[in-house]
Scaffold this active site. Structure first.
Site, PDB file in Angstrom:
ATOM      1  N   ILE A 108       0.844  -1.194   0.000  1.00 54.05           N
ATOM      2  CA  ILE A 108       0.000   0.000   0.000  1.00 54.05           C
ATOM      3  C   ILE A 108       0.882   1.247   0.000  1.00 54.05           C
ATOM      4  O   ILE A 108       0.464   2.331   0.338  1.00 54.05           O
ATOM      5  CB  ILE A 108      -1.006   0.019   1.164  1.00 54.05           C
ATOM      6  CG1 ILE A 108      -0.290  -0.120   2.502  1.00 54.05           C
ATOM      7  CG2 ILE A 108      -2.069  -1.046   0.975  1.00 54.05           C
ATOM      8  CD1 ILE A 108      -1.167   0.129   3.699  1.00 54.05           C
ATOM      9  N   TYR A 109       2.133   1.053  -0.382  1.00 51.78           N
ATOM     10  CA  TYR A 109       3.063   2.157  -0.603  1.00 51.78           C
ATOM     11  C   TYR A 109       3.280   3.012   0.641  1.00 51.78           C
ATOM     12  O   TYR A 109       3.299   4.228   0.567  1.00 51.78           O
ATOM     13  CB  TYR A 109       2.617   3.014  -1.802  1.00 51.78           C
ATOM     14  CG  TYR A 109       2.346   2.172  -3.009  1.00 51.78           C
ATOM     15  CD1 TYR A 109       3.413   1.593  -3.705  1.00 51.78           C
ATOM     16  CD2 TYR A 109       1.060   1.890  -3.429  1.00 51.78           C
ATOM     17  CE1 TYR A 109       3.187   0.781  -4.791  1.00 51.78           C
ATOM     18  CE2 TYR A 109       0.825   1.079  -4.525  1.00 51.78           C
ATOM     19  CZ  TYR A 109       1.896   0.532  -5.204  1.00 51.78           C
ATOM     20  OH  TYR A 109       1.673  -0.288  -6.281  1.00 51.78           O
ATOM     21  N   HIS A 110       3.437   2.368   1.775  1.00 52.04           N
ATOM     22  CA  HIS A 110       3.758   3.066   3.015  1.00 52.04           C
ATOM     23  C   HIS A 110       4.976   2.422   3.682  1.00 52.04           C
ATOM     24  O   HIS A 110       4.919   2.033   4.839  1.00 52.04           O
ATOM     25  CB  HIS A 110       2.564   3.046   3.983  1.00 52.04           C
ATOM     26  CG  HIS A 110       1.443   3.920   3.561  1.00 52.04           C
ATOM     27  ND1 HIS A 110       0.381   3.441   2.836  1.00 52.04           N
ATOM     28  CD2 HIS A 110       1.225   5.233   3.743  1.00 52.04           C
ATOM     29  CE1 HIS A 110      -0.456   4.428   2.596  1.00 52.04           C
ATOM     30  NE2 HIS A 110       0.040   5.523   3.125  1.00 52.04           N
ATOM     31  N   PRO A 111       6.080   2.295   2.936  1.00 50.49           N
ATOM     32  CA  PRO A 111       7.255   1.681   3.558  1.00 50.49           C
ATOM     33  C   PRO A 111       7.854   2.599   4.623  1.00 50.49           C
ATOM     34  O   PRO A 111       7.743   3.819   4.549  1.00 50.49           O
ATOM     35  CB  PRO A 111       8.227   1.494   2.389  1.00 50.49           C
ATOM     36  CG  PRO A 111       7.836   2.551   1.414  1.00 50.49           C
ATOM     37  CD  PRO A 111       6.349   2.717   1.565  1.00 50.49           C
TER      38      PRO A 111
END
Length: 176
Positions: A112-115
């Site tokens: 979900i592109y929250h690294p």
């Protein structure tokens, strides 16, 4: 520790919305126990680094995700929601055993592109940046984004990153 999401539309994939009425219920695993890594491949800055996220490396992460899917399925069977649901599209009612669900999770899960945590804050040999956001061993370079968080958070990173920016701006004003 997971987050449930509701989309007022049927999405058979993260990239599209179906052309029929429906809802999408999904789960995000929060605070994963699995750890990935980012390594420099070359001294040439144009060469991409090695990025290995290691999603679901630890069984505990799969168990959390399975619990989320089970909860979604239980919620969807309760009234009045169950009166509006004709059928489960994905993963589909035919996928019901633990093994099948694990295969489904491993085959279809996406980021979900929250690294976070790739340049964690900490002392030398424990982190990449110090409490002033300075990169250890490199002059005039600071990092101020989610990569410095030593642990993932249970929520969206936006507000946390805004706060980090505010903290750094105050520090920079103190130094000038």
């Amino acid at each position: 520790n997971f987050q449930l999401n509701l989309l007022l539309g049927s999405g058979s994939s993260i990239k599209s919305v179906d052309n029929f009425s429906g809802i999408t219920l999904s789960v995000n695993t929060l605070n994963p126990d699995s750890n990935g890594f980012v390594n420099i491949k070359s001294t040439n800055p144009s060469i991409d680094p090695i990025i290995q996220p290691n999603y679901f490396e630890k069984l505990t992460d799969l168990e959390k995700h399975l619990s989320g899917i089970e909860l979604i399925r239980n919620i969807s069977k309760t009234k009045p929601l169950s009166d509006m649901i004709i059928k489960e599209i994905i993963p589909g009612e035919k996928i019901s055993s633990k093994e099948e669900l694990i295969d489904f999770i491993k085959d279809t899960s996406e980021t979900i592109y929250h690294p976070s945590g790739t340049c964690k804050l900490g002392k030398i040999n424990e982190g990449v940046v110090d409490h002033d956001f300075k990169v250890h061993g490199i002059k005039n370079l600071r990092i101020c984004d989610a990569s410095i968080l030593p642990n993932s958070i249970s929520g969206n990173l936006g507000a946390t990153c805004y706060l980090l920016g505010l903290i750094l701006s105050k520090k920079l004003n103190e130094y000038s």
